[in-house]
Motif scaffolding. Structure first.
Motif, PDB file in Angstrom:
ATOM      1  N   GLN A 173       0.912  -1.226  -0.429  1.00 47.64           N
ATOM      2  CA  GLN A 173      -0.063  -0.223   0.023  1.00 47.64           C
ATOM      3  C   GLN A 173       0.953   1.371  -0.024  1.00 47.64           C
ATOM      4  N   TYR A 206      -1.631   0.643  -4.559  1.00 46.67           N
ATOM      5  CA  TYR A 206      -0.311  -0.333  -4.057  1.00 46.67           C
ATOM      6  C   TYR A 206       0.275  -0.327  -5.232  1.00 46.67           C
ATOM      7  N   SER A 229      -0.947  -4.952   3.814  1.00 47.26           N
ATOM      8  CA  SER A 229      -1.541  -4.609   3.316  1.00 47.26           C
ATOM      9  C   SER A 229      -2.698  -5.117   3.798  1.00 47.26           C
ATOM     10  N   PHE A 281      -0.549  -9.268  -2.562  1.00 51.66           N
ATOM     11  CA  PHE A 281      -0.010  -8.248  -1.578  1.00 51.66           C
ATOM     12  C   PHE A 281       1.166  -8.030  -0.835  1.00 51.66           C
TER      13      PHE A 281
END
Length: 124
Positions: free
Chosen positions: A14, A38, A110, A106
């Motif tokens: 992020q 992101y 995140s 991710f």
């Protein structure tokens, strides 16, 4: 267009949406708001209240960019995988009519549950 058929798009963390707003502002429509951003090494995706915008930064200078718009209205299903003790990464798979599966990975920091809630709010 980004080739989503080759495994995951990118492993992202992020970032502040303002860091990428200059790139995507011209393609946003009236009333569209950025919810989260992101980023990986160069590529990134932006979640808005209308769609996911996946950006593939190309070339040595990074001035050339491929923008792929993935509207929530075309999502037929999605799944998330949360981070665990040994596997610190999380995943989001979205299934788009006419496109198929798009997979995003991710980093553990995140908030995949928040992403899930955002998507649910717009497709359900």
């Amino acid at each position: 267009m980004i080739d989503f058929t080759n495994s995951a798009y990118v492993k992202m963390k992020q970032v502040d949406p303002n860091t990428v707003l200059g790139d995507i502002q011209p393609i946003l429509i009236n009333g569209e708001q950025v919810i989260g951003a992101y980023k990986a090494m160069r590529d990134y995706c932006v979640f808005t209240n209308k769609r996911v915008i996946a950006v593939n930064v190309q070339g040595m200078t990074g001035k050339k960019k491929d923008f792929t718009s993935l509207p929530y209205s075309k999502v037929s299903a999605y799944s998330i995988e949360t981070a665990g003790i040994l596997d610190l990464d999380s995943e989001l798979e979205m299934y788009f009519s006419g496109l198929g599966k798009v997979k995003f990975e991710f980093t553990g920091q995140s908030n995949i549950v928040q992403i899930c809630q955002i998507i649910s709010g717009y497709i359900l």
